[in-house]
Design a protein around this motif. Structure first.
Motif, PDB file in Angstrom:
ATOM      1  N   ARG A   1       0.704  -1.185  -0.028  1.00 45.11           N
ATOM      2  CA  ARG A   1       0.094  -0.042   0.064  1.00 45.11           C
ATOM      3  C   ARG A   1       0.857   1.357  -0.013  1.00 45.11           C
ATOM      4  NH1 ARG A   1      -5.430   0.705   3.066  1.00 45.11           N
ATOM      5  NH2 ARG A   1      -5.412   2.171   1.313  1.00 45.11           N
TER       6      ARG A   1
ATOM      7  N   ARG B   1      -9.429   1.976   0.310  1.00 41.83           N
ATOM      8  CA  ARG B   1      -9.026   1.538  -1.077  1.00 41.83           C
ATOM      9  C   ARG B   1      -9.737   0.919  -1.956  1.00 41.83           C
ATOM     10  NH1 ARG B   1      -4.565  -2.792  -2.547  1.00 41.83           N
ATOM     11  NH2 ARG B   1      -4.468  -2.871  -0.226  1.00 41.83           N
TER      12      ARG B   1
ATOM     13  N   ALA C   1      -9.836  -0.740  -5.884  1.00 40.40           N
ATOM     14  CA  ALA C   1      -8.645  -1.490  -7.074  1.00 40.40           C
ATOM     15  C   ALA C   1      -9.459  -1.740  -8.161  1.00 40.40           C
ATOM     16  CB  ALA C   1      -8.040  -2.408  -6.255  1.00 40.40           C
TER      17      ALA C   1
ATOM     18  N   GLY D   1      -8.524  -4.125 -11.960  1.00 37.16           N
ATOM     19  CA  GLY D   1      -7.483  -4.920 -12.427  1.00 37.16           C
ATOM     20  C   GLY D   1      -8.047  -6.044 -13.221  1.00 37.16           C
TER      21      GLY D   1
ATOM     22  N   ASP E   1      -3.708  -8.898  -8.419  1.00 42.64           N
ATOM     23  CA  ASP E   1      -4.105  -8.434  -7.321  1.00 42.64           C
ATOM     24  C   ASP E   1      -2.899  -7.849  -6.615  1.00 42.64           C
ATOM     25  OD1 ASP E   1      -5.530  -8.390  -4.965  1.00 42.64           O
ATOM     26  OD2 ASP E   1      -4.813 -10.566  -4.078  1.00 42.64           O
TER      27      ASP E   1
ATOM     28  N   SER F   1      -2.672  -4.195  -5.860  1.00 48.77           N
ATOM     29  CA  SER F   1      -2.965  -3.009  -5.611  1.00 48.77           C
ATOM     30  C   SER F   1      -2.070  -2.807  -4.400  1.00 48.77           C
ATOM     31  CB  SER F   1      -4.276  -2.602  -5.540  1.00 48.77           C
ATOM     32  OG  SER F   1      -4.923  -3.341  -4.581  1.00 48.77           O
TER      33      SER F   1
ATOM     34  N   PRO G   1       1.912   0.939 -11.779  1.00 49.74           N
ATOM     35  CA  PRO G   1       1.323  -0.289 -12.444  1.00 49.74           C
ATOM     36  C   PRO G   1       1.194  -0.488 -13.882  1.00 49.74           C
ATOM     37  CG  PRO G   1      -0.606   1.296 -11.527  1.00 49.74           C
ATOM     38  CD  PRO G   1       0.875   2.147 -10.944  1.00 49.74           C
TER      39      PRO G   1
ATOM     40  N   GLY H   1      -3.885  -3.223 -14.078  1.00 49.00           N
ATOM     41  CA  GLY H   1      -4.682  -2.857 -13.098  1.00 49.00           C
ATOM     42  C   GLY H   1      -4.215  -1.218 -12.356  1.00 49.00           C
ATOM     43  N   PHE H   2      -5.110  -0.646 -11.617  1.00 50.62           N
ATOM     44  CA  PHE H   2      -4.772   0.527 -11.007  1.00 50.62           C
ATOM     45  C   PHE H   2      -5.626   0.583  -9.855  1.00 50.62           C
ATOM     46  CE2 PHE H   2      -8.425   1.081 -13.883  1.00 50.62           C
ATOM     47  CZ  PHE H   2      -9.312   1.751 -13.448  1.00 50.62           C
ATOM     48  N   TRP H   3      -5.338   1.596  -8.920  1.00 49.56           N
ATOM     49  CA  TRP H   3      -5.910   1.825  -7.716  1.00 49.56           C
ATOM     50  C   TRP H   3      -6.040   3.190  -7.077  1.00 49.56           C
ATOM     51  CZ3 TRP H   3      -1.025  -0.368  -7.872  1.00 49.56           C
ATOM     52  CH2 TRP H   3       0.037   0.090  -6.915  1.00 49.56           C
TER      53      TRP H   3
ATOM     54  N   TYR I   1      -2.889   5.695  -8.265  1.00 49.42           N
ATOM     55  CA  TYR I   1      -1.846   5.028  -8.569  1.00 49.42           C
ATOM     56  C   TYR I   1      -2.337   4.572  -9.929  1.00 49.42           C
ATOM     57  CZ  TYR I   1       1.606   4.403  -4.859  1.00 49.42           C
ATOM     58  OH  TYR I   1       2.601   4.773  -3.893  1.00 49.42           O
ATOM     59  N   TRP I   2      -1.630   4.736 -11.235  1.00 47.89           N
ATOM     60  CA  TRP I   2      -2.040   4.342 -12.572  1.00 47.89           C
ATOM     61  C   TRP I   2      -0.836   4.369 -13.303  1.00 47.89           C
ATOM     62  CZ3 TRP I   2      -2.834   9.303 -11.287  1.00 47.89           C
ATOM     63  CH2 TRP I   2      -2.870  10.366 -12.233  1.00 47.89           C
TER      64      TRP I   2
END
Length: 396
Positions: free
Chosen positions: A7, A186, A188, A190, A195, A197, A204, A209-211, A227-228
């Motif tokens: 995280r 959070r 997420a 994806g 998995d 995130s 990422p 994925g992104f979160w 985050y992306w």
């Protein structure tokens, strides 16, 4: 002990951020503020995101001054929302638009984890305290806990059907005056198998994925922490990681990009309030992704193509512009290009109160310097969680 890489929860973030701020502040034209007078344009709140329903600001209804419920005085939910169709949330979990619902009345079982009470999380039965019904979820982490463990994640988690656009709603209550979590809720997105995130200082892959986190600071106001694959670095003033750039920090790092709407009122302590969020993944090849949130039904943050006007500086978007010498004139926000594959879809949600020992100590010292009496117990109550593909509205 919690993995310090999970995280993005490392003390390095704080150290690097201080270094970045030192360079920015050196050229400040107004060192007292990092944002201008920006915010929503004259004429009120912007139009809602697709599927959204506009609602006027409320007086924070839903709770009385003593922290109890005051449902009779609460304003009606916005027309067209799920809570307008399901008063008091009766039957809301059976609506085809609902992907997940838990009011904690049936105990554990709907979340992927935990499946029973833990050291920091437990379901309690007290109708005088619950937002609705008899039960609610309590998260409590103490300073004694943090003396034993550097990182503590007091978290639920659930994986739901993957979708391209989604809404979340839950009610929260902070009964004590204590430092807020280092990071909080959070969400997420994806692929089916992805998995990852929450990894610190990590960009990422766009086809995986992104979160983003939904956080609150010592001023009790909120921000997105995102985050992306096209996120900005904190190394350079322009968000790139090119050696020799303006404001070069000498090292490349990628921590969550910050979106904090200006002009927020602090959230109320020791009473329930309603948090709603909306996220829309982009069309692949376009920057039409979006994020938004409401507090007690009032629109607070809205980030989408063309809105709001603001200035990027390093890894933070300043709504309305900023006053540092390195700031460029405000421009319309360009939207989010969250993903490069349509297989990266929203898939999981966590009520995660994440605490880090050193961060907590700094926040505690800051609050005590303000003359505040700070509790050793970090407690957050949760109730009436809904995840859906339509605007939900607050439970009334």
């Amino acid at each position: 002990m919690k993995n310090p890489l999970e995280r993005g929860r490392t003390n390095n973030h704080f150290k690097v951020t201080l270094a970045a701020l030192a360079v920015i502040f050196a050229g400040c034209s107004d060192p007292s503020s990092a944002v201008g007078d920006g915010g929503a344009p004259a004429g009120g709140a912007p139009p809602p995101l697709d599927g959204g329903v506009p609602s006027p600001p409320t007086d924070g209804g839903g709770a009385s001054e003593d922290g109890g419920r005051d449902d009779e005085d609460a304003s009606a939910p916005p027309p067209g929302t799920l809570s307008a169709r399901y008063p008091d949330d009766e039957g809301i979990g059976r609506d085809p638009a609902v992907l997940f619902h838990d009011d904690f009345e049936a105990g554990w079982g709907r979340w992927d984890g935990p499946t029973a009470d833990t050291r920091t999380l437990r379901i309690e039965a007290d109708p005088a305290t619950a937002h609705g019904g008899q039960r609610y979820l309590r998260s409590t982490v103490t300073t004694a806990d943090l003396a034993e463990e550097t990182y503590i994640s007091s978290s639920t988690r659930v994986t739901h059907e993957r979708v391209d656009a989604i809404y979340w709603r839950f009610h929260a209550r902070f009964p004590e005056l204590a430092p807020n979590p280092h990071h909080w809720v959070r969400m997420a997105a994806g692929t089916e198998d992805w998995d990852s995130s929450g990894l610190a200082n990590t960009v990422p892959a766009g086809d995986e994925g992104f979160w983003f986190d939904f956080d609150t600071n010592t001023d009790d106001v909120f921000n997105f922490y995102v985050y992306w694959y096209k996120m900005r670095s904190g190394r350079c003033n322009d968000g790139t990681a090119t050696p020799g750039c303006a404001g070069d920090q000498g090292t490349t790092y990628h921590y969550g990009n910050v979106f904090q709407p200006p002009g927020q009122a602090p959230f109320p302590r020791d009473r329930w309030f309603c948090i709603e969020m909306h996220a829309r993944a982009n069309t692949v090849g376009e920057s039409d992704g979006a994020l938004a949130f409401w507090i007690d039904g009032a629109p607070i943050g809205d980030y989408r193509p063309g809105y709001p006007d603001g200035t990027w500086l390093r890894d933070q978007f300043h709504t309305g512009g900023c006053a540092f010498s390195a700031c460029t004139p405000p421009e319309p926000f360009g939207g989010f290009d969250f993903r490069s594959s349509e297989d990266a879809r929203f898939k999981s949600f966590m009520l995660d109160a994440y605490y880090e020992r050193d961060s907590d100590a700094r926040r505690r010292a800051e609050m005590e310097e303000r003359g505040l009496t700070v509790s050793d117990a970090h407690t957050i109550l949760y109730d009436d969680v809904v995840i859906a593909t339509e605007r939900i509205g607050c439970r009334r």
